[in-house]
Design a protein around this motif. Structure first.
Motif, PDB file in Angstrom:
ATOM      1  N   UNK A  40     101.204 103.424  53.950  1.00  0.00           N
ATOM      2  CA  UNK A  40     101.874 104.710  54.144  1.00  0.00           C
ATOM      3  C   UNK A  40     101.483 105.358  55.462  1.00  0.00           C
ATOM      4  N   UNK A  41     100.282 105.042  55.940  1.00  0.00           N
ATOM      5  CA  UNK A  41      99.808 105.627  57.197  1.00  0.00           C
ATOM      6  C   UNK A  41     100.215 104.780  58.394  1.00  0.00           C
ATOM      7  N   UNK A  42     101.062 103.785  58.151  1.00  0.00           N
ATOM      8  CA  UNK A  42     101.625 103.012  59.249  1.00  0.00           C
ATOM      9  C   UNK A  42     100.845 101.786  59.645  1.00  0.00           C
ATOM     10  N   UNK A  43      99.818 101.411  58.880  1.00  0.00           N
ATOM     11  CA  UNK A  43      99.040 100.225  59.232  1.00  0.00           C
ATOM     12  C   UNK A  43      99.744  98.968  58.733  1.00  0.00           C
ATOM     13  N   UNK A  44      99.721  97.941  59.537  1.00  0.00           N
ATOM     14  CA  UNK A  44     100.384  96.692  59.180  1.00  0.00           C
ATOM     15  C   UNK A  44      99.431  95.803  58.385  1.00  0.00           C
ATOM     16  N   UNK A  45      99.882  95.400  57.212  1.00  0.00           N
ATOM     17  CA  UNK A  45      99.097  94.515  56.353  1.00  0.00           C
ATOM     18  C   UNK A  45      99.955  93.336  55.934  1.00  0.00           C
ATOM     19  N   UNK A  46      99.349  92.176  55.879  1.00  0.00           N
ATOM     20  CA  UNK A  46     100.032  90.958  55.467  1.00  0.00           C
ATOM     21  C   UNK A  46      99.620  90.658  54.023  1.00  0.00           C
ATOM     22  N   UNK A  47     100.577  90.687  53.093  1.00  0.00           N
ATOM     23  CA  UNK A  47     100.215  90.411  51.691  1.00  0.00           C
ATOM     24  C   UNK A  47      99.659  89.001  51.530  1.00  0.00           C
ATOM     25  N   UNK A  48      98.710  88.864  50.594  1.00  0.00           N
ATOM     26  CA  UNK A  48      98.150  87.561  50.241  1.00  0.00           C
ATOM     27  C   UNK A  48      98.239  87.403  48.730  1.00  0.00           C
ATOM     28  N   UNK A  49      98.341  86.174  48.292  1.00  0.00           N
ATOM     29  CA  UNK A  49      98.334  85.889  46.856  1.00  0.00           C
ATOM     30  C   UNK A  49      96.905  85.971  46.336  1.00  0.00           C
ATOM     31  N   UNK A  50      96.708  86.265  45.046  1.00  0.00           N
ATOM     32  CA  UNK A  50      97.784  86.551  44.097  1.00  0.00           C
ATOM     33  C   UNK A  50      98.178  88.023  44.121  1.00  0.00           C
ATOM     34  N   UNK A  51      99.423  88.310  43.798  1.00  0.00           N
ATOM     35  CA  UNK A  51      99.901  89.676  43.657  1.00  0.00           C
ATOM     36  C   UNK A  51      99.696  90.127  42.208  1.00  0.00           C
ATOM     37  N   UNK A  52      99.827  91.423  41.987  1.00  0.00           N
ATOM     38  CA  UNK A  52      99.814  91.967  40.633  1.00  0.00           C
ATOM     39  C   UNK A  52     101.153  92.643  40.407  1.00  0.00           C
ATOM     40  N   UNK A  53     102.125  91.869  39.918  1.00  0.00           N
ATOM     41  CA  UNK A  53     103.478  92.390  39.764  1.00  0.00           C
ATOM     42  C   UNK A  53     104.051  92.689  41.142  1.00  0.00           C
ATOM     43  N   UNK A  54     104.737  93.835  41.284  1.00  0.00           N
ATOM     44  CA  UNK A  54     105.308  94.189  42.590  1.00  0.00           C
ATOM     45  C   UNK A  54     104.271  94.735  43.563  1.00  0.00           C
ATOM     46  N   UNK A  55     103.065  95.025  43.068  1.00  0.00           N
ATOM     47  CA  UNK A  55     102.048  95.645  43.910  1.00  0.00           C
ATOM     48  C   UNK A  55     101.273  94.591  44.694  1.00  0.00           C
ATOM     49  N   UNK A  56     100.819  94.990  45.870  1.00  0.00           N
ATOM     50  CA  UNK A  56      99.995  94.116  46.702  1.00  0.00           C
ATOM     51  C   UNK A  56      98.536  94.389  46.378  1.00  0.00           C
ATOM     52  N   UNK A  57      97.851  93.412  45.841  1.00  0.00           N
ATOM     53  CA  UNK A  57      96.442  93.585  45.454  1.00  0.00           C
ATOM     54  C   UNK A  57      95.494  92.963  46.459  1.00  0.00           C
ATOM     55  N   UNK A  58      95.992  92.034  47.300  1.00  0.00           N
ATOM     56  CA  UNK A  58      95.171  91.371  48.309  1.00  0.00           C
ATOM     57  C   UNK A  58      95.967  91.337  49.609  1.00  0.00           C
ATOM     58  N   UNK A  59      95.305  91.671  50.703  1.00  0.00           N
ATOM     59  CA  UNK A  59      96.040  91.737  51.972  1.00  0.00           C
ATOM     60  C   UNK A  59      95.108  91.501  53.141  1.00  0.00           C
ATOM     61  N   UNK A  60      95.721  91.178  54.289  1.00  0.00           N
ATOM     62  CA  UNK A  60      94.998  90.964  55.540  1.00  0.00           C
ATOM     63  C   UNK A  60      95.483  91.985  56.560  1.00  0.00           C
ATOM     64  N   UNK A  61      94.560  92.516  57.354  1.00  0.00           N
ATOM     65  CA  UNK A  61      94.927  93.422  58.425  1.00  0.00           C
ATOM     66  C   UNK A  61      94.069  93.121  59.646  1.00  0.00           C
ATOM     67  N   UNK A  62      94.550  93.555  60.820  1.00  0.00           N
ATOM     68  CA  UNK A  62      93.828  93.330  62.073  1.00  0.00           C
ATOM     69  C   UNK A  62      93.313  94.649  62.621  1.00  0.00           C
ATOM     70  N   UNK A  63      92.116  94.583  63.201  1.00  0.00           N
ATOM     71  CA  UNK A  63      91.535  95.746  63.832  1.00  0.00           C
ATOM     72  C   UNK A  63      91.390  95.536  65.324  1.00  0.00           C
ATOM     73  N   UNK A  64      90.771  96.476  66.024  1.00  0.00           N
ATOM     74  CA  UNK A  64      90.557  96.338  67.463  1.00  0.00           C
ATOM     75  C   UNK A  64      89.822  95.038  67.793  1.00  0.00           C
ATOM     76  N   UNK A  65      90.166  94.433  68.916  1.00  0.00           N
ATOM     77  CA  UNK A  65      89.568  93.164  69.296  1.00  0.00           C
ATOM     78  C   UNK A  65      90.063  92.012  68.459  1.00  0.00           C
ATOM     79  N   UNK A  66      91.164  92.257  67.742  1.00  0.00           N
ATOM     80  CA  UNK A  66      91.766  91.245  66.868  1.00  0.00           C
ATOM     81  C   UNK A  66      90.795  90.771  65.787  1.00  0.00           C
TER      82      UNK A  66
END
Length: 545
Positions: A509-535
């Motif tokens: 909601x705050x505009x951060x990009x996250x890549x969903x990872x399995x496993x999911x919990x229904x339609x919700x994303x329970x595991x995800x990857x994101x990048x920070x400064x310096x990659x």
């Protein structure tokens, strides 16, 4: 007293909650000791004060930590006047619950009288732990008040007087907390026996239903026969239960009996408040002693945990600590932007380029360099392994997985988060720090490298590929053997939380990009990857560390 003394209790709580109750000062000071200072990273498991047998001072309450298997096993030394003893505390899963056991070994054949009630101390402590985890009132034993003469204790029970009285007069209830074979003739002058032969309770002297019970008491030695009286006073659905064991000479030592009676009262309180499902802590018994313990405990001897948890054990006495301060250093192109990013996810500033999430300290270095490195301070440079090379006032080495380790002799002026890596309280919106996870070519060789730095393995697996978790008590490193199925193709930071779906949704909601990872919990994303400064990559997982 048995040697070793083994007592265990079944707890309806998660491993994390139990481990926190064993390793957090505030928790231990609530259910176990008057004062506690647990410093796993410094190999200390210290507690002292009036709720500990012998009422030790702070210096007398020092307990060197001998071994640690995180969230599974703690071993420490306990010094008595007659010699050093060892205490093992283990957590073992069983049928959806956890068994916590205490194994107190190397006990002297004869103990100073002020330590003679160790069995009652552990019984009472484990019942208090159960009640603490269930948010119930505990029963404290003040060893500073124990000495001579008559014994008197009172507890408040969350039940009416009738239920409490039944615990004192009904044989099936007595067999749950004190008697091996209760016999009760509920009239004045009637038999009142626990199955202890000619010892203990013998005859009812006085009784009034739901209000009072008195019986004689025979010790069988040179002690004159005495009397035990229970009085019940009900108010607003609660009952004040008072026990008086009287008839002792004013100078007669009753130190060894006081904690025992208080433990029995604690058991009555739990029996009545928990109901039919309650079972006292179980001591491993010699068959010759069965008659002197509750029938419920004798019947549960097949539940005894025989072995320590079968996991790799962290032996702290073999470790080589590299200093008491460590920080992760991330190479970034713009320090100000990095500070802004990490502040947005809950990190707090310690200095213009140093921040903390409550578990780890993270510094930002401008310019090219390793994506992430570990900097230790307060190091003994002469004690480092030979593969370290000299830098400008420091020593350094390259670790498998594209990470540098630097050691500085000077102390760092900034504080580490309170406690150690296992008990720190994080405040990051990412969750609780799990590990600095590395992609390495060979897990055995990499683990051997970190072991030379004082790290030890806490968890190893070959599924879905070989991996290992190692720690030195200050930071956790995940070693993931290079495999097409491994996500860790470069250094990553992992975080865990039980509400990861909500955290991930808030970050999105705050505009951060996250890549969903399995496993999911229904339609919700329970595991995800994101990048920070310096990659630098972050993996956000659902679950507990």
């Amino acid at each position: 007293m048995s040697n070793p003394l083994h007592i265990q209790v079944t707890l309806d709580a998660s491993r994390d909650r139990i481990y926190a109750a064993l390793t957090e000062d505030v928790a231990l000071e609530t259910w176990f000791a008057e004062h506690a200072a647990i410093r796993l990273g410094e190999q200390r498991y210290d507690y002292w004060g009036r709720y500990t047998p012998g009422t030790p001072s702070q210096d007398e309450g020092e307990h060197p930590l001998l071994a640690l298997n995180v969230k599974r096993h703690i071993r420490y030394a306990w010094q008595f006047p007659e010699g050093i003893t060892k205490v093992d505390i283990g957590i073992v899963p069983r049928d959806g619950q956890h068994v916590l056991f205490v194994r107190h070994s190397d006990l002297p054949k004869k103990l100073d009288p002020k330590y003679a009630n160790l069995e009652d101390f552990w019984f009472l402590s484990l019942e208090n732990l159960r009640r603490y985890l269930d948010s119930k009132q505990i029963v404290r034993c003040d060893f500073s008040e124990m000495g001579t003469g008559d014994i008197q204790h009172s507890v408040e029970i969350e039940a009416g007087a009738e239920a409490v009285y039944e615990a004192l007069i009904r044989p099936e209830q007595l067999n749950r907390w004190i008697a091996s074979n209760a016999q009760v003739e509920a009239v004045e002058g009637g038999d009142y026996k626990f199955g202890w032969g000619d010892l203990g309770a013998i005859k009812i002297l006085d009784m009034e239903d739901n209000r009072k019970l008195s019986y004689d008491w025979v010790e069988g030695d040179e002690t004159p026969d005495t009397m035990v009286t229970w009085e019940l006073e009900e108010t607003a659905g609660k009952t004040r239960l008072t026990m008086v064991h009287s008839g002792f000479a004013a100078d007669h030592s009753t130190e060894g009996m006081q904690a025992g009676w208080l433990n029995f009262m604690s058991w009555i309180k739990s029996l009545v408040e928990y109901g039919a499902q309650w079972q006292p802590a179980i001591k491993q018994l010699d068959p010759e002693s069965y008659a002197y313990y509750p029938a419920s405990m004798v019947a549960a001897q097949d539940q005894i945990v025989e072995d320590l948890p079968a996991q790799a054990e962290l032996r702290l006495d073999d470790a080589r600590p590299m200093g008491r301060y460590v920080e992760l250093v991330s190479a970034v192109s713009n320090v100000a932007e990095a500070v802004q990013f990490y502040a947005s996810v809950g990190f707090k500033n310690l200095s213009p380029n140093l921040m903390t999430d409550g578990s780890i300290n993270l510094r930002f270095a401008s310019g090219a360099g390793p994506k992430i490195s570990l900097h230790y301070y307060g190091c003994d440079l002469k004690a480092l392994p030979d593969f370290f090379v000299q830098g400008d006032g420091y020593m350094q080495t390259a670790a498998p997985g594209d990470v540098m380790v630097l050691c500085f002799p000077d102390e760092n002026p900034y504080p580490m988060p309170p406690g150690d890596i296992f008990t720190r309280q994080p405040h990051s919106q990412l969750g609780k720090f799990g590990s600095l996870s590395l992609n390495i070519p060979d897990v055995k060789m990499s683990r051997a490298f970190w072991e030379q730095l004082g790290f030890q393995s806490t968890l190893d697996s070959i599924e879905p590929y070989p991996w290992s978790i190692v720690t030195d008590g200050q930071v956790v490193v995940g070693l993931h053997q290079n495999n097409p199925r491994s996500r860790f193709n470069q250094p990553h930071m992992t975080y865990f939380s039980t509400d990861s779906d909500m955290r991930i949704a808030n970050l999105q909601k705050r505009g951060m990009e996250l890549i969903p990872m399995e496993p999911r919990r229904g339609p919700q994303i329970a595991n995800a990857q994101m990048s920070g400064p310096g990659d630098l990559k972050f993996f956000l997982y659902e679950g507990e560390v």
